[in-house]
Each structure stands twice: as C-alpha cells, then as structure tokens.
Design a protein around this motif. Structure first.
Motif, short mmCIF file in Angstrom:
data_model
loop_
_atom_site.label_atom_id
_atom_site.label_comp_id
_atom_site.label_asym_id
_atom_site.label_seq_id
_atom_site.Cartn_x
_atom_site.Cartn_y
_atom_site.Cartn_z
N LEU A 382 0.82 -1.21 0.00
CA LEU A 382 0.00 0.00 0.00
C LEU A 382 0.86 1.27 0.00
O LEU A 382 0.53 2.26 -0.67
N GLN A 383 1.98 1.26 0.75
CA GLN A 383 2.85 2.42 0.75
C GLN A 383 3.43 2.68 -0.64
O GLN A 383 3.48 3.82 -1.12
N SER A 384 3.87 1.61 -1.32
CA SER A 384 4.40 1.77 -2.67
C SER A 384 3.33 2.27 -3.63
O SER A 384 3.56 3.14 -4.47
N LEU A 389 0.52 6.22 -7.03
CA LEU A 389 -0.83 6.56 -7.50
C LEU A 389 -1.52 7.51 -6.53
O LEU A 389 -2.56 7.19 -5.93
N GLU A 390 -0.90 8.66 -6.32
CA GLU A 390 -1.49 9.63 -5.40
C GLU A 390 -2.79 10.20 -5.95
O GLU A 390 -3.70 10.57 -5.19
N THR A 391 -2.89 10.29 -7.27
CA THR A 391 -4.09 10.87 -7.86
C THR A 391 -5.33 10.01 -7.65
O THR A 391 -6.46 10.49 -7.65
N ASN A 393 -5.87 8.16 -4.91
CA ASN A 393 -5.89 7.81 -3.48
C ASN A 393 -7.32 7.79 -2.93
O ASN A 393 -7.70 6.89 -2.17
N GLU A 394 -8.12 8.78 -3.30
CA GLU A 394 -9.47 8.85 -2.77
C GLU A 394 -10.31 7.66 -3.22
O GLU A 394 -11.08 7.08 -2.44
N GLU A 395 -10.16 7.28 -4.49
CA GLU A 395 -10.92 6.14 -4.99
C GLU A 395 -10.49 4.84 -4.30
O GLU A 395 -11.32 3.99 -3.96
N LEU A 396 -9.15 4.71 -4.11
CA LEU A 396 -8.66 3.49 -3.45
C LEU A 396 -9.12 3.41 -2.00
O LEU A 396 -9.43 2.33 -1.48
N GLN A 397 -9.13 4.55 -1.33
CA GLN A 397 -9.59 4.54 0.05
C GLN A 397 -11.06 4.12 0.12
O GLN A 397 -11.45 3.34 1.00
N SER A 398 -11.87 4.67 -0.79
CA SER A 398 -13.28 4.30 -0.81
C SER A 398 -13.45 2.81 -1.09
O SER A 398 -14.23 2.10 -0.43
#
Length: 678
Positions: A382-384, A389-391, A393-398
């Motif tokens: 997840l850290q890598s 893929l910072e852009t 991040n919100e979708e991945l968190q959801s």
C-alpha cells in the motif's frame, strides 16, 4: 470452566484519575521519545472485551491525530478468553458500556446506531486482537507501553514470579508499565521503578537475567531404635485412610482384604471377604481383571491399567487407574495380589481439555502469525502504491473501505457457518450415539420388546423376540402386528391395545400361554404402555414380553413345600443366629410347646431348654456358625407351657440365605425311652 475462572471485569477509562495522568504525562513523553521511522508499540494484557485497548487508542489518536496514529501505532490486545475476544473484535458496545467515555471522545471515535455504539473503523484497524497466555506463551517484544491492569492480583506468588520477568522482557528500555489500582504490593519488584506510585505507573529497570541456583535439599535423618513396629489397629487405619481403593486376592482367588474406600467405591462388603473374586461384579466391570491377576501371579510383575471407564449409573461415569501388584514371599513366590483403584476422572477430563486448549492455541498462533505477515506485506504494498498513484488515493480509500466491510461481513458469516456446522456435527454425533445406545439396551434386555406405530405397523423388534418366536427383525419390521404369526394368541390383546391407544387405560398387563419357536410351552407376562413423543403425545404402543414360566413354577413349588413343612408333626423352628430368637415355627412346634405364635416370636430358643443345655447352647453352636461343622445333634429336655419332655435336637446353619437362618428340628424321644432297649 474457563468462563467461571476468567474474570472479565473492565470498562472504558476505568479509574479515571490514573488515565488522566497517563494522558497528560506518559503519552506526550511516549510520543516525544518515539523515532519517526519506528512504530509505537502498545500491549494490553488481559484486554477482555476491548474497552482498555480502545481507551489507549483514543488517547494516542488524540495526541497524534487519526491519520498519523494509523501510520505509526500498533496496539496488541491479548486475552485467554476467546469469547471475550470475539466481542472485542466486533467493537460494538451498548449505551451503558460507554458511560465512562468522555463526551468529546464519544462524538469523535464512535458511530451511533439504533441501540449500540460502534468504534471508529480507521482507529480500530490499528488494534490487533489475539489469544495469548501470558504465563506460558512467549511475550510480545519491543513494547513502549504495556498495560496490565488488575491481572496479577488473581495469580499466585509463584505464577507472578514467572509473569513479571516476561513483562520486563517485553518492554523497551524506556518503556512504561501501567498496572491496576489494587496491585501496589506486586509492583514493588526490582525489575521496575515507580514513575507515579499513586496511579501505578512504572518504568523498566535494566537488569541482566540470572538463573537461580538449585538448592541442596539433602537432610540428615536419625533413627530411633526404641520405636516399636506398628500394630494391627494402626495398619488397618492407614489402609482405610490411604485414599485409594485396595483389594487383596490370595492364591486361591478369594478376596482376603478390602479397605473402606474399596467398599464405598466398588460395592465390596463384609460378606464378600472370603468369596471368590470371580463372583464379584468388580472382577469384570469396568474390565476383565482375572487375566491381569493371573499374569501378575505368573510373572510376578506390576501391571498398570489406565483410563478404565467405570459406570456407576446410566449417566455417572468415572475413570479408574488400576494397579495390579504381586505380593511376594522372601523366596520370590507370589502369595497374593494387591489391586489399587485410583479415581482419575478429573485428570482425564483435564488432559482432554488441555489437548483441546493446546490445539486451539497452536491454531490461533499460526493464524496470528499468518495475519501479521499478510498485514506487513499489505502495508508495504500500500505504501508503494500510494507513492505511485497519489491521484487515485481517494478512490482506493473508498474501495478499501468497501472491501473491509465485505471482509468483515464475510468473516462474520464464516464464523456463523462454522458455528452452525459444529452444532450440526455435534447433533449428528449425539443422534448416532443415542441410536447405538438404544439398540444396545434393547439387545441386552431379558425380555421381548415390540414397538408399533399408530397404524399398528411394527417399528421395533429386539433380539429376545427373535430367539423366542424365530422371526428376525428384517422379516417383521414394517409389517402389521395383527397379521403376526407367532406362538402366542396375540388376538387376545386387541382390546387392550385399543384401550391404551385411546387413552382409556394408562397401562395394561396380561398373562398369556403359548409356545416358543422350539415348541416349549411358556407363560408370558405382557405389559402394554403408550409410546410418548417429546410433547407427551401418543405416538404408538410398546409391548414388553417376559417369560415367567420358571418363576411361576418356583412360586408353586415354594407354596407346596411351605404347606408340607407347616403341617409336619415334627417341631421345626427358624431362629435368628445372633439373638437365637424364634422367627418362624410350624404348627407341630406350636402344638408341642403350647404357645401361640405371637407369644413364641417374643421368646428365644434357650428359654424352652431345661438344665445345662440352655447355658451351653451358644458354645455348641460355635463350630456350626463358623462353618467347621454342617450340623450338630444333641439331646435336651424341652420346657413346654404345661410339661417337660425329652427330645433329640438337630440344628443346621444356612449362611447363604438373606438373612442367614439357624434351623432347629426337634423330635420328642419320650416313647423311645419308654420302650427301652430292644
């Protein structure tokens, strides 16, 4: 047993003053000392249902912020009670259980539902729950804050001596130990120094581990030559108070000794002393013991039989360990065998529970290790991914939240399915066990059992019925009882079956004459009763057939023999062997003595003897009562109500009757004396 022993008393921020000190003094210092690249590790020992580790999580999350807390903090919460850990993993509490949470924490870290409060999901992910025994399992290392509140007070001093070094080993050099309010004396250990003694907060004292030297327990012993050897009374007392049930069998196979525990446990009484051991029930229950006894005599060696099932009643079962030891003469030959019966029921149950607990602990450790490895791997990935893929991040968190929700739901469903499967398996095993048990009972009953349903179709047919009527169960099961062709007139039972089936009679008992499959005439007692289901409803009928042919023949013979003896002219007396009181006398004896039966039953036999015979009677009876002689015959003068007359008396002792009977047969010799010598 664990639910009774484990004391799961806990709450949020229990002893609030101590938690205020932890919040204002210890947590800021803990955060300040922590290195940025190293996680802050907390261990809550005896976490119960999770209130304590969640209280620590709220303090650290407030100090660091929720985002930094999730990145830097790991809280390990362990307990021995798996049921309490399930509650802790759910992180769901009632309004009463969160009364100790400050309002600002309740608003920030809990989500309110209709009837419960659910702890914050993000903070909850940093708390790892697992089953752990702090006495036996290896401690978790590199801990910055170790919380062990009100656990040590329930341990013995020796166990505390094992646990405290483990807690000392778990802490970092600058780590803190947070104990409970009642553990002041336990904290006075050279392993820890007080930071705040009033609120039981301590720090680690660096110390090298040393193993205590084994003490020399050698002692000198002096002997006293003036002491006399123990007497028989002392030896008998020692044997009766030894705890274990003891039996001694001699070379002839007879029981020569049984102590008090053996009589209470094995049902061996005074009357069994001197009897052959093979005649006692204990010789074949719980197992056949004659073989081991013969082997002990033959090979002169000790034989141990462990975990033997001894069934006291249908539901009360014991586990016995039986020691068979030969007792040898100085020349090495065995003259007796000592049987020792030890109750190992508790030990057997504890061994089974220990095996189950060890298996569960090994599985939990493996699951925890696997989960830790998977968690560390996932965190690295997840850290890598977050860096690349910072852009997104919100979708991945959801998506991650949705996946975690599904995972928890799947885990909950899986646990429910496992619980249901386990219950079904246990029910299937119980049903199979009950079926086998019922079949065994029906096979072993000394009587015929026939079970019919509401339509009079045969549903049960035991082995006695097969042997008596010559029909196997496969031939009759499912057929109509009214069409059954056996050697007994079952048509005479139709009205009785209808009365019991309709509830007009609770039970009917009839006697029927018939013939068995060998053509032998038999008399059967038939008992008809209802077959009740679990709701006390009538689900059919049960018929019990009992062959009473021999019983009826013996009763008729007994009545015939009694009539003959009662009308005999010779005097026949039944006496109590201890008091010599009359217990029964025939009509000839009552006529000769001139006493009524009620008056005679209040007298003793010496009272009707004249002269020296009355005083010497008990001396003459000694060889008869101890079995040396089978009968004694002597002459004496009988003192009747109105006259005295000479008589020849023959006495016999029947020790095997219950109760034992002393028989006296008296024959008047007046006419013999008048005739004189021939």
């Amino acid at each position: 047993m664990l639910n009774t022993v484990l004391i799961n008393v806990t709450s949020f921020f229990r002893d609030s003053e101590a938690w205020d000190v932890l919040k204002n003094e210890v947590v800021p210092l803990l955060v300040a000392r922590a290195e940025p690249d190293r996680p802050i590790r907390v261990w809550s020992v005896g976490c119960a249902s999770g209130e304590e580790p969640f209280s620590i999580a709220m303090l650290l999350a407030e100090q660091l912020g929720t985002q930094e807390f999730c990145q830097r903090v790991k809280i390990y919460a362990t307990d021995l009670d798996e049921e309490a850990l399930k509650i802790a993993r759910a992180a769901t509490y009632s309004p009463r259980e969160v009364e100790g949470v400050p309002p600002e924490y309740l608003e920030r870290f809990f989500e309110r539902t209709n009837n419960h409060y659910i702890f914050d999901r993000n903070v909850r992910k940093c708390v790892i729950f697992g089953r752990h025994n702090v006495v036996h399992d290896a401690p978790i290392s590199r801990i910055d804050l170790l919380v062990c509140r009100n656990l040590l007070i329930y341990l013995e001093s020796e166990t505390q001596g094992v646990v405290l070094p483990r807690l000392h080993y778990a802490l970092n050099p600058e780590g803190f130990l947070f104990l409970g309010k009642a553990e002041t004396q336990l904290a006075r250990s050279p392993l820890f120094r007080p930071v705040d003694m009033k609120h039981r907060i301590f720090s680690k004292v660096p110390q090298e581990w040393r193993r205590a030297m084994a003490a020399n327990f050698g002692t000198s012993r002096t002997t006293r030559p003036d002491l006399s050897p123990p007497g028989p009374v002392l030896l008998e007392g020692v044997i009766n108070e030894a705890g274990a049930a003891l039996l001694v069998i001699d070379e002839g196979g007879a029981v020569v000794l049984a102590n008090t525990p053996a009589r209470n446990l094995l049902g061996v009484g005074e009357a069994d002393i001197g009897r052959p051991f093979q005649d006692l029930p204990i010789s074949y229950r719980p197992m056949e013991l004659r073989g081991p006894i013969e082997e002990a005599f033959r090979q002169r060696r000790h034989i141990k039989l462990e975990d033997q099932e001894y069934r006291l009643t249908q539901t009360d079962v014991m586990r016995l360990t039986i020691d068979v030891r030969p007792l040898c003469r100085p020349d090495g030959s065995a003259y007796a065998v000592l049987l020792s019966f030890s109750d190992t029921t508790r030990m057997y149950a504890l061994e089974r529970e220990l095996e189950t607990a060890q298996e569960s602990l090994e599985n939990s450790i493996e699951e925890l290790q696997s989960a830790n490895e998977e968690l560390e791997t996932t965190n690295e990935e997840l850290q890598s991914t977050n860096e690349e893929l910072e852009t997104t991040n919100e979708e991945l968190q959801s998506t991650n939240e949705e996946l975690e929700t599904l995972n928890e739901e799947a885990r909950s469903s899986n646990e429910e399915m496992e619980s249901v499967n386990e219950e079904l398996r246990m029910q299937a095993e119980q049903a199979s066990s009950y079926r086998l048990y019922l079949e065994s009972v029906l096979r072993s009953m000394n009587g015929g059992i026939i079970v019919i349903d509401r339509k009079r179709q045969i549903q049960g047919w035991n082995r006695w019925s097969e042997n008596a009527w010559g029909l196997r169960s496969e031939e009759v099961l499912g057929t109509s009882f009214d069409q059954l062709d056996i050697g007994i007139p079952i048509q005479q039972l139709r009205d009785d079956l209808a009365d019991v089936r309709a509830g007009r009679k609770e039970q009917v008992e009839r006697e029927l004459e018939g013939v068995d499959r060998r053509g032998r005439a038999i008399l059967c007692r038939v008992r008809i009763s209802s077959l009740l289901d679990e709701k006390e409803g009538n689900d059919g009928l049960v018929m019990v057939f009992q062959d009473i042919t021999d019983e009826r023949r013996k009763e008729e013979y007994g009545r015939y023999l009694g009539r003959i003896l009662g009308r005999a002219l010779n005097e026949i007396y039944f006496l109590d062997p201890i008091s010599l009181r009359f217990t029964l006398a025939n009509k000839g004896a009552q006529q000769k003595l001139g006493y009524e039966e009620q008056r005679l039953l209040q007298m003793t036999f010496p009272e009707v003897l004249a002269g020296d015979a009355a005083s010497t009677l008990r001396t003459m009876l000694v060889p008869l009562l101890d079995g040396t002689r089978s009968e004694i015959v002597f002459e004496a003068t009988i003192r009747a109500a109105e006259r005295e007359y000479p008589a020849e008396i023959c006495m016999q002792y029947f020790a095997d009757e219950h109760p034992p009977i002393l028989l006296a047969m008296v024959h008047e010799t007046s006419e013999r004396q008048q005739l004189g010598p021939v």
